[in-house]
Scaffold this motif. Structure first.
Motif, PDB file in Angstrom:
ATOM      1  N   PHE A   3       0.735  -1.241  -0.207  1.00  0.00           N
ATOM      2  CA  PHE A   3      -0.166  -0.053  -0.088  1.00  0.00           C
ATOM      3  C   PHE A   3       0.899   1.370  -0.171  1.00  0.00           C
ATOM      4  O   PHE A   3       0.788   2.155  -0.812  1.00  0.00           O
ATOM      5  CB  PHE A   3      -0.846  -0.169   1.193  1.00  0.00           C
ATOM      6  CG  PHE A   3      -1.698   1.324   1.410  1.00  0.00           C
ATOM      7  CD1 PHE A   3      -2.806   1.511   0.582  1.00  0.00           C
ATOM      8  CD2 PHE A   3      -1.676   2.287   2.431  1.00  0.00           C
ATOM      9  CE1 PHE A   3      -3.484   2.617   0.692  1.00  0.00           C
ATOM     10  CE2 PHE A   3      -2.155   3.466   2.436  1.00  0.00           C
ATOM     11  CZ  PHE A   3      -3.191   3.630   1.700  1.00  0.00           C
ATOM     12  N   PHE A   4       1.866   1.307   0.967  1.00  0.00           N
ATOM     13  CA  PHE A   4       2.686   2.486   1.023  1.00  0.00           C
ATOM     14  C   PHE A   4       3.803   2.728  -0.080  1.00  0.00           C
ATOM     15  O   PHE A   4       3.996   3.596  -0.566  1.00  0.00           O
ATOM     16  CB  PHE A   4       3.394   2.601   2.345  1.00  0.00           C
ATOM     17  CG  PHE A   4       2.644   3.089   3.609  1.00  0.00           C
ATOM     18  CD1 PHE A   4       1.913   4.212   3.511  1.00  0.00           C
ATOM     19  CD2 PHE A   4       2.290   2.214   4.466  1.00  0.00           C
ATOM     20  CE1 PHE A   4       1.196   4.769   4.682  1.00  0.00           C
ATOM     21  CE2 PHE A   4       1.448   2.713   5.407  1.00  0.00           C
ATOM     22  CZ  PHE A   4       0.858   3.664   5.528  1.00  0.00           C
ATOM     23  N   GLY A   5       4.133   1.574  -0.576  1.00  0.00           N
ATOM     24  CA  GLY A   5       5.062   1.455  -1.874  1.00  0.00           C
ATOM     25  C   GLY A   5       4.220   2.067  -3.055  1.00  0.00           C
ATOM     26  O   GLY A   5       4.768   2.734  -3.652  1.00  0.00           O
ATOM     27  N   ALA A   6       3.106   1.603  -3.242  1.00  0.00           N
ATOM     28  CA  ALA A   6       2.209   2.011  -4.256  1.00  0.00           C
ATOM     29  C   ALA A   6       1.811   3.379  -4.241  1.00  0.00           C
ATOM     30  O   ALA A   6       1.778   4.271  -5.104  1.00  0.00           O
ATOM     31  CB  ALA A   6       0.774   1.255  -4.597  1.00  0.00           C
ATOM     32  N   ILE A   7       1.576   3.932  -3.021  1.00  0.00           N
ATOM     33  CA  ILE A   7       1.207   5.464  -2.775  1.00  0.00           C
ATOM     34  C   ILE A   7       2.613   6.262  -3.104  1.00  0.00           C
ATOM     35  O   ILE A   7       2.588   7.222  -3.980  1.00  0.00           O
ATOM     36  CB  ILE A   7       0.778   5.969  -1.431  1.00  0.00           C
ATOM     37  CG1 ILE A   7      -0.543   5.431  -1.194  1.00  0.00           C
ATOM     38  CG2 ILE A   7       0.960   7.346  -1.174  1.00  0.00           C
ATOM     39  CD1 ILE A   7      -0.959   5.396   0.227  1.00  0.00           C
ATOM     40  N   ALA A   8       3.887   5.905  -2.761  1.00  0.00           N
ATOM     41  CA  ALA A   8       5.085   6.335  -3.171  1.00  0.00           C
ATOM     42  C   ALA A   8       5.294   6.619  -4.750  1.00  0.00           C
ATOM     43  O   ALA A   8       5.607   7.529  -5.366  1.00  0.00           O
ATOM     44  CB  ALA A   8       6.103   5.785  -2.437  1.00  0.00           C
ATOM     45  N   CYS A   9       4.901   5.254  -5.412  1.00  0.00           N
ATOM     46  CA  CYS A   9       5.140   5.196  -6.725  1.00  0.00           C
ATOM     47  C   CYS A   9       4.299   6.181  -7.416  1.00  0.00           C
ATOM     48  O   CYS A   9       4.441   6.877  -8.220  1.00  0.00           O
ATOM     49  CB  CYS A   9       5.040   3.790  -7.239  1.00  0.00           C
ATOM     50  SG  CYS A   9       6.314   2.572  -6.769  1.00  0.00           S
ATOM     51  N   VAL A  10       2.976   6.322  -7.114  1.00  0.00           N
ATOM     52  CA  VAL A  10       1.948   7.148  -7.770  1.00  0.00           C
ATOM     53  C   VAL A  10       2.111   8.748  -7.493  1.00  0.00           C
ATOM     54  O   VAL A  10       2.222   9.301  -8.546  1.00  0.00           O
ATOM     55  CB  VAL A  10       0.499   6.656  -7.250  1.00  0.00           C
ATOM     56  CG1 VAL A  10      -0.639   7.986  -7.446  1.00  0.00           C
ATOM     57  CG2 VAL A  10       0.094   5.247  -7.487  1.00  0.00           C
ATOM     58  N   ILE A  11       2.683   9.045  -6.448  1.00  0.00           N
ATOM     59  CA  ILE A  11       3.075  10.299  -6.010  1.00  0.00           C
ATOM     60  C   ILE A  11       4.474  10.411  -6.784  1.00  0.00           C
ATOM     61  O   ILE A  11       4.504  11.683  -7.656  1.00  0.00           O
ATOM     62  CB  ILE A  11       3.411  10.366  -4.635  1.00  0.00           C
ATOM     63  CG1 ILE A  11       2.214  10.565  -3.895  1.00  0.00           C
ATOM     64  CG2 ILE A  11       4.089  11.991  -4.500  1.00  0.00           C
ATOM     65  CD1 ILE A  11       2.383  10.693  -2.312  1.00  0.00           C
TER      66      ILE A  11
END
Length: 121
Positions: free
Chosen positions: A80-88
């Motif tokens: 979840f947090f890795g995906a958020i970092a990638c999207v940002i």
């Protein structure tokens, strides 16, 4: 007196053009500053999410030797947090690549002014 009046009109027009161009440059500079601040805040958010991903990865390694039911939750949070970092990060990169050049509108308007004021050959 006609020459003085014409000179005054030309000077007034040139000063009005300069004033408009300076105001446009100031607006563009302010927009660039706001854009830079947004990039900074989004980048800091991405770094925070990345730090959480690393922290959870370390916890995952520790928990791998422990109970089996906690692993799914930790992996889910890491993803979840890795995906958020990638999207940002992708959003910042896309926005940065699409931004206009600094003072582009001012340069275009000054080029138009020069073309208008230059006598045709």
């Amino acid at each position: 007196m006609a020459v003085v009046d014409n000179f005054a009109k030309v000077a007034s027009t040139v000063l009005a053009i300069l004033k408009t161009r300076c105001e446009l440059a100031a607006i563009e500079l302010e927009e660039e500053w706001i854009r830079l601040l947004a990039y900074l805040l989004l980048s800091l958010s991405a770094l925070f999410c990345l730090a959480l991903t690393v922290l959870l990865a370390v916890i995952l390694i520790i928990v791998l030797c422990w109970d089996t039911y906690r692993i799914a939750a930790i992996v889910g949070l890491m993803v979840f947090f890795g995906a958020i970092a990638c999207v940002i990060a992708i959003g910042v990169r896309r926005s940065f690549s699409r931004k206009p050049k600094l003072f582009e509108l001012t340069r275009q308007e000054i080029a138009k002014d020069i073309d208008r004021l230059t006598p045709s050959a």
